[in-house]
Scaffold this motif. Structure first.
Motif, PDB file in Angstrom:
ATOM      1  N   SER A 141       0.830  -1.205   0.000  1.00  0.00           N
ATOM      2  CA  SER A 141       0.000   0.000   0.000  1.00  0.00           C
ATOM      3  C   SER A 141       0.862   1.251   0.000  1.00  0.00           C
ATOM      4  N   ILE A 142       0.206   2.352  -0.329  1.00  0.00           N
ATOM      5  CA  ILE A 142       0.861   3.659  -0.293  1.00  0.00           C
ATOM      6  C   ILE A 142      -0.200   4.679   0.083  1.00  0.00           C
ATOM      7  N   THR A 143       0.124   5.599   1.025  1.00  0.00           N
ATOM      8  CA  THR A 143      -0.851   6.549   1.553  1.00  0.00           C
ATOM      9  C   THR A 143      -0.353   7.967   1.311  1.00  0.00           C
ATOM     10  N   THR A 144      -1.269   8.827   0.852  1.00  0.00           N
ATOM     11  CA  THR A 144      -0.945  10.235   0.624  1.00  0.00           C
ATOM     12  C   THR A 144      -1.946  11.087   1.398  1.00  0.00           C
ATOM     13  N   THR A 145      -1.451  12.191   1.979  1.00  0.00           N
ATOM     14  CA  THR A 145      -2.267  13.070   2.808  1.00  0.00           C
ATOM     15  C   THR A 145      -2.251  14.472   2.218  1.00  0.00           C
ATOM     16  N   ALA A 146      -3.392  15.145   2.287  1.00  0.00           N
ATOM     17  CA  ALA A 146      -3.486  16.503   1.755  1.00  0.00           C
ATOM     18  C   ALA A 146      -2.487  17.413   2.447  1.00  0.00           C
ATOM     19  N   GLY A 147      -1.852  18.253   1.670  1.00  0.00           N
ATOM     20  CA  GLY A 147      -0.902  19.211   2.219  1.00  0.00           C
ATOM     21  C   GLY A 147       0.468  18.657   2.467  1.00  0.00           C
ATOM     22  N   SER A 148       0.694  17.382   2.171  1.00  0.00           N
ATOM     23  CA  SER A 148       1.999  16.783   2.422  1.00  0.00           C
ATOM     24  C   SER A 148       2.451  16.044   1.163  1.00  0.00           C
ATOM     25  N   GLY A 149       3.705  16.209   0.813  1.00  0.00           N
ATOM     26  CA  GLY A 149       4.260  15.494  -0.325  1.00  0.00           C
ATOM     27  C   GLY A 149       4.874  14.169   0.054  1.00  0.00           C
ATOM     28  N   THR A 150       4.767  13.818   1.347  1.00  0.00           N
ATOM     29  CA  THR A 150       5.366  12.582   1.835  1.00  0.00           C
ATOM     30  C   THR A 150       4.394  11.426   1.661  1.00  0.00           C
ATOM     31  N   LEU A 151       4.907  10.312   1.203  1.00  0.00           N
ATOM     32  CA  LEU A 151       4.104   9.111   1.018  1.00  0.00           C
ATOM     33  C   LEU A 151       4.447   8.093   2.093  1.00  0.00           C
ATOM     34  N   THR A 152       3.439   7.443   2.628  1.00  0.00           N
ATOM     35  CA  THR A 152       3.633   6.361   3.595  1.00  0.00           C
ATOM     36  C   THR A 152       3.457   5.037   2.867  1.00  0.00           C
ATOM     37  N   LYS A 153       4.510   4.218   2.846  1.00  0.00           N
ATOM     38  CA  LYS A 153       4.494   2.995   2.054  1.00  0.00           C
ATOM     39  C   LYS A 153       4.532   1.760   2.947  1.00  0.00           C
ATOM     40  N   VAL A 154       3.844   0.742   2.505  1.00  0.00           N
ATOM     41  CA  VAL A 154       3.907  -0.587   3.112  1.00  0.00           C
ATOM     42  C   VAL A 154       4.204  -1.568   1.979  1.00  0.00           C
ATOM     43  N   GLY A 155       5.307  -2.290   2.108  1.00  0.00           N
ATOM     44  CA  GLY A 155       5.694  -3.193   1.024  1.00  0.00           C
ATOM     45  C   GLY A 155       6.216  -2.408  -0.165  1.00  0.00           C
ATOM     46  N   ASN A 156       6.045  -2.956  -1.338  1.00  0.00           N
ATOM     47  CA  ASN A 156       6.499  -2.304  -2.576  1.00  0.00           C
ATOM     48  C   ASN A 156       5.304  -2.114  -3.493  1.00  0.00           C
ATOM     49  N   PHE A 157       4.500  -1.105  -3.166  1.00  0.00           N
ATOM     50  CA  PHE A 157       3.294  -0.888  -3.962  1.00  0.00           C
ATOM     51  C   PHE A 157       3.660  -0.535  -5.395  1.00  0.00           C
ATOM     52  N   SER A 158       2.939  -1.126  -6.335  1.00  0.00           N
ATOM     53  CA  SER A 158       3.096  -0.804  -7.747  1.00  0.00           C
ATOM     54  C   SER A 158       1.721  -0.586  -8.340  1.00  0.00           C
ATOM     55  N   SER A 159       1.582   0.474  -9.094  1.00  0.00           N
ATOM     56  CA  SER A 159       0.290   0.753  -9.717  1.00  0.00           C
ATOM     57  C   SER A 159       0.114  -0.010 -11.017  1.00  0.00           C
ATOM     58  N   ASP A 160       1.123  -0.793 -11.407  1.00  0.00           N
ATOM     59  CA  ASP A 160       1.009  -1.566 -12.645  1.00  0.00           C
ATOM     60  C   ASP A 160      -0.179  -2.511 -12.557  1.00  0.00           C
ATOM     61  N   LEU A 161      -0.784  -2.709 -13.684  1.00  0.00           N
ATOM     62  CA  LEU A 161      -1.975  -3.546 -13.731  1.00  0.00           C
ATOM     63  C   LEU A 161      -1.679  -4.997 -13.383  1.00  0.00           C
ATOM     64  N   ILE A 162      -0.412  -5.385 -13.412  1.00  0.00           N
ATOM     65  CA  ILE A 162      -0.077  -6.777 -13.108  1.00  0.00           C
ATOM     66  C   ILE A 162      -0.550  -7.167 -11.711  1.00  0.00           C
ATOM     67  N   ASN A 163      -0.681  -6.179 -10.833  1.00  0.00           N
ATOM     68  CA  ASN A 163      -1.170  -6.476  -9.484  1.00  0.00           C
ATOM     69  C   ASN A 163      -2.660  -6.790  -9.470  1.00  0.00           C
ATOM     70  N   LEU A 164      -3.342  -6.457 -10.543  1.00  0.00           N
ATOM     71  CA  LEU A 164      -4.789  -6.611 -10.574  1.00  0.00           C
ATOM     72  C   LEU A 164      -5.261  -7.611 -11.618  1.00  0.00           C
ATOM     73  N   ASN A 165      -4.393  -8.031 -12.523  1.00  0.00           N
ATOM     74  CA  ASN A 165      -4.814  -8.948 -13.579  1.00  0.00           C
ATOM     75  C   ASN A 165      -5.454 -10.195 -13.004  1.00  0.00           C
ATOM     76  N   ASP A 166      -6.402 -10.746 -13.742  1.00  0.00           N
ATOM     77  CA  ASP A 166      -7.016 -11.995 -13.309  1.00  0.00           C
ATOM     78  C   ASP A 166      -5.974 -13.099 -13.256  1.00  0.00           C
ATOM     79  N   PRO A 167      -6.113 -14.015 -12.326  1.00  0.00           N
ATOM     80  CA  PRO A 167      -5.111 -15.076 -12.168  1.00  0.00           C
ATOM     81  C   PRO A 167      -5.069 -15.998 -13.379  1.00  0.00           C
ATOM     82  N   VAL A 168      -3.902 -16.555 -13.608  1.00  0.00           N
ATOM     83  CA  VAL A 168      -3.769 -17.513 -14.706  1.00  0.00           C
ATOM     84  C   VAL A 168      -4.347 -18.860 -14.324  1.00  0.00           C
ATOM     85  N   ASP A 169      -4.566 -19.082 -13.057  1.00  0.00           N
ATOM     86  CA  ASP A 169      -5.110 -20.340 -12.569  1.00  0.00           C
ATOM     87  C   ASP A 169      -6.632 -20.306 -12.715  1.00  0.00           C
ATOM     88  N   LEU A 170      -7.158 -21.217 -13.525  1.00  0.00           N
ATOM     89  CA  LEU A 170      -8.600 -21.238 -13.735  1.00  0.00           C
ATOM     90  C   LEU A 170      -9.368 -21.649 -12.487  1.00  0.00           C
TER      91      LEU A 170
END
Length: 915
Positions: A165-194
């Motif tokens: 995850s990644i968190t952004t707050t109004a008025g601050s340019g600092t991001l709070t991260k948990v893990g290695n968040f990526s906005s790439d669609l690969i994190n959301l693609n449907d699984p290859v396992d039927l």
């Protein structure tokens, strides 16, 4: 009012109830009065009225927060703003971020996005209060603002979808991260396992909205935090999963949306034409595409991994049967189709002992229930026909009359397989050949546009050992007239004789020139400079053999060197023959030799009879005739550089019996043609009869460190298409090959690391171009690409063993190629393919840039062998654009969403809290 009086009134009021006692309300009031006293009770009622009024204001603030949240999310769910759902950008950057950072990944048929993100969506990042109705800053009685956003996703195929995850707050340019968040669609693609349903790989967006309501001078606030589930969706379709969006090609019940159209259909890899099959060695093949954002993702919804009749992919036989209902699938144990060993008996273990892991994939992979990376064409899909010389189609090229290719395959031709070019007929080790298309002029070479070839093989193999000089290149795309070089000897005279040879001023086409020593006289093995004496003479521009007396066999004629090495089959020699005093038994022979240099084998030796040697091969014997007769001789099997041709008296004569020869013509009958308008694309291009690429080695002859053949195709001057489309072209129907090459050999055959490379260099025509075609230099799907192989629509199978030697640096991989072979068997060989054995270091195919082939393969059978990573160019239905509309690429029974790409939707509320 006195306290005692108030009590009396309350008691009296209670008596009016008519119940003979106190009512419950009166009883409570009396109790309150006794407890609090009358003054305190009066104060209580006054405060209750104010509290009720304040509670109404607080409820209005909560409702404003709710309305503000709905307004925010409806804005983010608009097609132009959906990247806000996954961007991970600081709120302070929303207003200033480039359109590229927030641009929708969707593209229409003109490759355009739905639009730029709106100013309204950007402005929510500043954290300022805005009127609920007009969104004006600090205006209105009901206002809201966005104070915090958290983006969450999980690693692909992991159940915990909030681990990154990644968190952004109004008025601050600092991001709070948990893990290695990526906005790439690969994190959301449907699984290859039927076994995991669409929507399993979801994500979340958590938004905090603060609201305030100003009423009667009082300000009330409320804060609402709400989490929404984020799912990928097919661009342009109804809300649903990435793998469906609308209908699923495999299982309509798997769709999460109500759209009946097919969504995200990819046409890059289409395997299973005409009931074909697909093999997959183990489970390590990769098929990826690059999104407009630059991210590399696996191909999601490919064209039906399993056929609609429910046929399963069986990894036990390493293949799947996509259209088993339409044809009989060949026996998987057939050794000509499966080279992995015998699949019968106790010696064949198959994958029954395989365990899940990096090599074999998941248990679903092993069981054959997973969605593989191999795209299979469903039986309902109709593709355009290629076409042939007798059936109209979308891609077949019609040869222009009197061009070289037309001359080879015209119905009057009887050349059989010799009509077609062959690379490396003997299967020599170290064979190297270059093609190039050229549209700019080069001094000493044919005028452009042309296709040129250079046999870069060592001299011992008939090559030039390099292509650095203009003389190393030969055009193979000229018409018949410029190629023919008719010799009439009208310039031959006594003054033109030189020693044992005479010259001719005509020096065109393939003849090798040597100053005035072009044609060499063979005259009873004697040296003469007299054109009017002895047995070989020039009279009135015609060559006479046998004039002036009797002849000993094979001692009188003429000889010249010719270069046909670039022609690769179908070289022709023709001349006019008649005679004086001859009979049918007085024969005229045509002989060739590839031994010696351009001159030694043509010089008249001093020893009588030494012209009769084993180095000369007789390829034609013509009887003596008295009327003009045109003689045509095929040189297809004897094309080298240089080759010597001689026309000589084949039989002895008694007395004066004269053969008269005129109009000698060495014709290349080229096999390529340039066209300003090509099929399908209407663009300029070069079109060639499909050669047999024999890149194998006859290891019974070349026994020491055999090296497979190498072919470079330089597309700098334009695209090249090879055609194997004629209905009478039966070449390439065998899975095995022999040397020397036969017509049954595969259309393309490789071993010992042999390969074909497609290159392109800028600037002047290169003699040694090695730069691979770039990943982005590809045609629209349905259009011919930089290099194309077109096969027959029906008939016997056409086998292709295509080799790619891609090193860890990327050298050797091929991009911009398209194989459309409806009855083709296509085996792609790479590193770690048994028996292929290329030298060097294999690339890491698990890397995003570790692909070995970037192109499209449409074929009946497909077998990847070795380390395979195929990058598929943009090939979705929308990418077809007008091509699909013009060609009816999809049958009318199939409708599809006319967009490409995948975006997102915040669809369901998963958590909510107001405070």
């Amino acid at each position: 009012m006195k306290p005692r009086l108030l009590l009396v009134l309350l008691i009296q009021g209670g008596k009016r109830s008519g119940s003979g006692g106190f009512s419950m309300a009166a009883t409570l009031l009396v109790a309150l009065a006794l407890t609090l006293g009358t003054l305190a009770l009066a104060s209580y009622f006054s405060g209750a009225l104010l509290s009720s009024r304040d509670q109404g204001v607080r409820n209005d603030a909560a409702a404003t927060a709710e309305a503000g949240m709905n307004r925010l999310m409806s804005t983010f769910n608009q097609p132009v703003n959906r990247r806000f759902l996954v961007s991970g950008l600081p709120m302070s950057n929303w207003a200033s971020a480039s359109d590229t950072d927030l641009l929708s990944p969707c593209r229409d048929t003109a490759n355009q996005p739905p639009g730029n993100p709106t100013t309204q969506a950007r402005n929510f990042g500043d954290g300022k209060f805005r009127a609920l109705d007009t969104l004006e800053v600090n205006k209105g009685s009901r206002q809201f603002r966005v104070t915090k956003v958290t983006y969450s996703a999980g690693l692909a195929d992991q159940a915990d979808r909030r681990s990154q995850s990644i968190t952004t707050t109004a008025g601050s340019g600092t991001l709070t991260k948990v893990g290695n968040f990526s906005s790439d669609l690969i994190n959301l693609n449907d699984p290859v396992d039927l076994n995991k349903f669409p929507g399993y790989n979801n994500g979340y967006i958590t938004v905090t909205v603060e609201a305030k309501v100003v009423q009667g001078g009082k300000v009330s606030t409320a804060t609402l935090t709400r989490e929404y589930e984020v799912l990928p969706r097919c661009c342009g379709a109804s809300f649903g999963s990435n793998a469906s969006g609308g209908s699923s090609l495999m299982n309509n019940s798997a769709s999460l949306g109500s759209d009946s159209r097919f969504c995200g259909v990819e046409f890059g890899m289409i395997v299973g034409l005409n009931g074909g099959t697909a093999w997959q060695n183990l489970a390590n093949d990769r098929f990826t595409k690059r999104l407009p954002s630059g991210a590399v993702v696996p191909i999601g919804n490919i064209i039906g991994i399993v056929s609609q009749d429910g046929d399963q992919f069986s990894r036990a036989t390493s293949r799947m049967r996509p259209n088993s209902a339409s044809t009989t699938v060949p026996d998987p144990c057939d050794p000509t189709r499966w080279t992995g060993g015998s699949c019968s008996g106790s010696s064949w273990g198959g994958l029954k002992s395989a365990k899940p892991g990096g090599t074999y994939g998941t248990q679903a992979d092993i069981d054959g229930t997973a969605m593989s990376g191999i795209p299979i064409m469903p039986s309902a899909l109709t593709l355009p026909t290629v076409g042939s010389e007798s059936v109209a189609g979308k891609y077949n090229f019609t040869w222009t009359v009197n061009e070289g290719s037309w001359a080879r395959v015209t119905s009057s031709s009887t050349g059989g397989n010799s009509r077609y070019p062959v690379l490396n007929p003997p299967g020599a080790s170290g064979y190297k050949y270059r093609f190039r298309t050229r549209t700019t002029a080069v001094t000493g070479l044919a005028a452009p546009p042309v296709v040129e070839v250079c046999n870069e093989s060592p001299l011992a193999l008939g090559g030039t050992n390099g292509c650095s000089s203009a003389g190393n290149w030969s055009s193979i795309s000229r018409g018949i007239a410029p190629v023919d070089s008719i010799e009439t000897f009208t310039t031959a005279s006594g003054a033109a004789w030189g020693g044992t040879a005479w010259g001719n001023s005509i020096a065109s086409g393939p003849w090798i020139d040597g100053g005035i020593s072009d044609w060499f006289e063979i005259d009873r093995n004697t040296v003469t400079q007299n054109t009017s004496a002895d047995r070989v003479r020039v009279v009135n521009g015609e060559l006479q053999i046998g004039a002036g007396g009797s002849m000993t066999a094979l001692q009188n004629g003429l000889c010249r060197a010719v270069n046909l090495s670039g022609n690769l089959g179908r070289g022709m020699l023709s001349f006019d023959q008649r005679g004086s005093g001859v009979s049918a038994g007085d024969e005229l022979w045509v002989q060739v030799t590839t031994s010696g240099s351009a001159t030694t084998a043509c010089n008249s030796p001093s020893a009588t009879g030494s012209n009769i040697t084993s180095q000369w091969i007789t390829i034609a014997k013509f009887p003596g005739v008295t009327a003009d007769t045109r003689r045509v001789v095929s040189l297809a099997d004897y094309q080298a550089n240089p080759m010597r041709i001689r026309i000589i008296n084949g039989t002895a004569t008694s007395g004066t019996r004269t053969h008269i020869i005129d109009d000698i013509n060495a014709s290349l009958s080229d096999w390529c043609q340039y066209a300003a308008v090509s099929p399908a694309s209407a663009a300029p291009g070069f079109h060639c009869l499909g050669p047999q690429f024999n890149l194998t080695v006859d290891d019974s002859v070349w026994t020491s460190n055999p090296v497979g053949g190498q072919v470079y195709i330089d597309a700098s001057g334009g695209p090249t298409s090879f055609y194997y489309t004629r209905t009478d072209d039966l070449r390439g129907n065998s899975y095995s090959y022999v040397n020397p090459t036969t017509g049954a050999n595969p259309v393309v055959a490789v071993d010992n690391g042999g390969f074909i490379r497609l290159v392109k260099c800028a600037g002047s025509p290169s003699t040694n171009c090695t730069a691979p075609v770039s990943e982005t230099d590809v045609a629209l799907v349905g259009d011919p690409d930089n290099l194309n192989f077109f096969g027959r629509d029906t008939g016997t199978q056409q086998v292709v063993y295509f080799g790619v030697v891609n090193t860890s640096s990327g050298t050797g991989r091929i991009s911009g190629v398209w194989f459309y072979m409806p009855v083709g068997y296509f085996e792609l060989k790479a590193y770690n393919c048994a028996g292929y054995d290329p030298p060097g270091t294999a690339p890491n195919i698990n890397l995003d840039d570790g692909w070995i082939l970037n192109g499209r393969i449409w074929t009946q059978h497909f077998k990847p062998c070795g380390d395979i990573h195929i990058r598929v160019p943009p090939s979705s239905a929308s990418n077809l654009g007008a091509v699909a509309a013009a060609s009816q690429l999809l049958s009318e029974s199939i409708t599809y969403v006319p967009w490409t790409g995948t975006d997102w939707v915040a669809r369901a509320v998963t958590q909510s809290r107001t405070y």
